[in-house]
Design an enzyme around this catalytic site. Structure first.
Site, PDB file in Angstrom:
ATOM      1  N   HIS A 159      33.164  31.390  36.935  1.00 56.40           N
ATOM      2  CA  HIS A 159      34.619  31.037  36.606  1.00 56.40           C
ATOM      3  C   HIS A 159      34.550  29.608  36.002  1.00 56.40           C
ATOM      4  O   HIS A 159      35.677  29.235  35.400  1.00 56.40           O
ATOM      5  CB  HIS A 159      35.602  30.758  38.002  1.00 56.40           C
ATOM      6  CG  HIS A 159      35.539  32.146  38.673  1.00 56.40           C
ATOM      7  ND1 HIS A 159      36.371  33.292  37.978  1.00 56.40           N
ATOM      8  CD2 HIS A 159      35.379  32.608  39.756  1.00 56.40           C
ATOM      9  CE1 HIS A 159      36.381  34.069  38.845  1.00 56.40           C
ATOM     10  NE2 HIS A 159      35.804  34.061  40.110  1.00 56.40           N
ATOM     11  N   ASP A 197      30.251  40.951  38.844  1.00 58.17           N
ATOM     12  CA  ASP A 197      31.126  40.466  40.087  1.00 58.17           C
ATOM     13  C   ASP A 197      32.488  41.023  40.021  1.00 58.17           C
ATOM     14  O   ASP A 197      32.889  41.439  39.057  1.00 58.17           O
ATOM     15  CB  ASP A 197      31.112  39.013  39.972  1.00 58.17           C
ATOM     16  CG  ASP A 197      31.712  38.302  41.015  1.00 58.17           C
ATOM     17  OD1 ASP A 197      31.046  37.577  41.849  1.00 58.17           O
ATOM     18  OD2 ASP A 197      33.153  38.169  41.169  1.00 58.17           O
TER      19      ASP A 197
HETATM   20 ZN   LIG Z   1      33.717  37.283  42.719  1.00 59.37          ZN
END
Ligand SMILES: [Zn+2]
Length: 344
Positions: A159, A197
């Site tokens: 992220h 993910d």
């Molecule tokens: Zn994640």
């Protein structure tokens, strides 16, 4: 398989934090990595070694210098400015055009963060730094001789963008590894990053969005359903020279083994067509059924198949596995081993 691990991650002690007088509750805790490590050891997946220190320079290939400096210094600056040491929890973010950059601790933290939930603790910088070094050491191993190396990174990274942190991520370990592999290659090597993910890797996507030398393929929860909400659509295909080198597979809630594997095979076909010199896998195990932060229904057998499908493609393509999410502690070891066994 080489497993790169350091206990420095424990310095990011998210399980011992208070926020406004209450225990800070998060799923991203030190136990995650210890569980995976002991399960990998018990299953005999490979040798465990510590990362070597490649310094700050490889971090600057993926992140702005002012952002890295901020992460390194803000805790101490906050302690000095406020008169006491405390976690930095920004709560105000420049979500719309802003007129100035604030020099205050919270103004600076808010500027570089895209959400709450990722506190900067006393040991966060050290943990994030060594997490990135784990990815770099794994990259070094595959660059020199090993077919696969597994960086047991914590905190995770996907992220984090060039100058943004959030979603438990501070430095983008996968992006740092990818840039490093390019830097040490005689010609600018083509790199594919496969992000499995449960969450979209918005940071990785943005770092390489205009870059045709790095293909980013991600399978994740649809942004209408889950975090990080503002990235991850199938129409996000890259821009400028990077047009066509970003591919997203947003998937519905409760995606099961069969549907996940079908999307994975589509992504792997793109990777194969791209013919990368190296593959970097953002390995998040929060696709598992029952994950408290996830919403898919991938079983242990599904996780094993995911590993096998990726490993089948990666034969002949040196592969760095980078640990991302995965929060179902009771099954995390089993899920990790099921996935990793294909690479041994
Ligand atoms: Zn994640």
């Amino acid at each position: 398989m080489h497993i790169i691990y350091t206990d420095q991650h424990k310095l990011h002690a998210t399980d011992q934090v208070e926020y406004e007088g209450h225990p800070f509750v998060t799923d991203e805790v030190p136990a995650r990595i210890e569980i995976i490590l002991s399960a990998a050891r018990a299953a005999g997946l490979g040798s465990v070694s510590a990362p070597t220190d490649r310094g700050l320079d490889p971090l600057f290939a993926a992140h702005h210098i002012d952002f890295v400096t901020f992460l390194r210094d803000i805790y101490a600056e906050s302690a000095a400015a406020l008169g006491n040491a405390a976690p930095v929890f920004p709560s105000t973010f420049p979500a719309r055009p802003i007129r100035r950059r604030s020099n205050s601790v919270y103004g600076r933290a808010g500027y570089y963060a895209f959400g709450a939930g990722s506190p900067i603790l006393e040991g966060t910088w050290a943990a994030a730094y060594w997490s990135a070094q784990c990815a770099l050491t794994a990259a070094d191993l595959v660059q020199t001789r090993e077919p696969t190396a597994y960086a047991l990174c914590r905190p995770p990274g996907h992220h984090a963008a060039a100058d943004l942190y959030g979603g438990y991520c501070y430095l983008n370990n996968a992006a740092i590894a990818a840039r490093y592999l390019q830097a040490v290659s005689p010609v600018r090597a083509k790199i594919a990053i496969l992000d499995m993910d449960y969450h979209h890797g918005n940071g990785t996507q943005e770092i390489f969005y205009a870059d045709p030398s790095v293909l980013y393929c991600s399978l994740h929860a649809h942004p209408d359903d889950d975090y990080p909400y503002f990235w991850g659509g199938a129409d996000e295909r890259g821009e400028g020279p990077g047009e066509g080198y970003n591919r997203n597979w947003p998937l519905p809630q409760k995606t099961d083994d069969a549907h996940y594997l079908a999307a994975l095979d589509e992504a792997l076909a793109f990777v194969q067509d791209f013919a990368p010199r190296y593959l970097v896998v953002s390995a998040g195990f929060d696709i598992a059924v029952g994950d408290p932060v996830g919403g898919f229904g991938v079983t242990v057998e599904g996780m094993r198949a995911v590993g096998q499908h990726i490993a089948a493609l990666s034969r002949g393509v040196p592969t760095v596995l980078v640990q991302e999410g995965g929060y179902l502690l009771e099954k995390l070891g089993e899920n990790a081993v099921a996935f990793l066994q294909a690479f041994v």
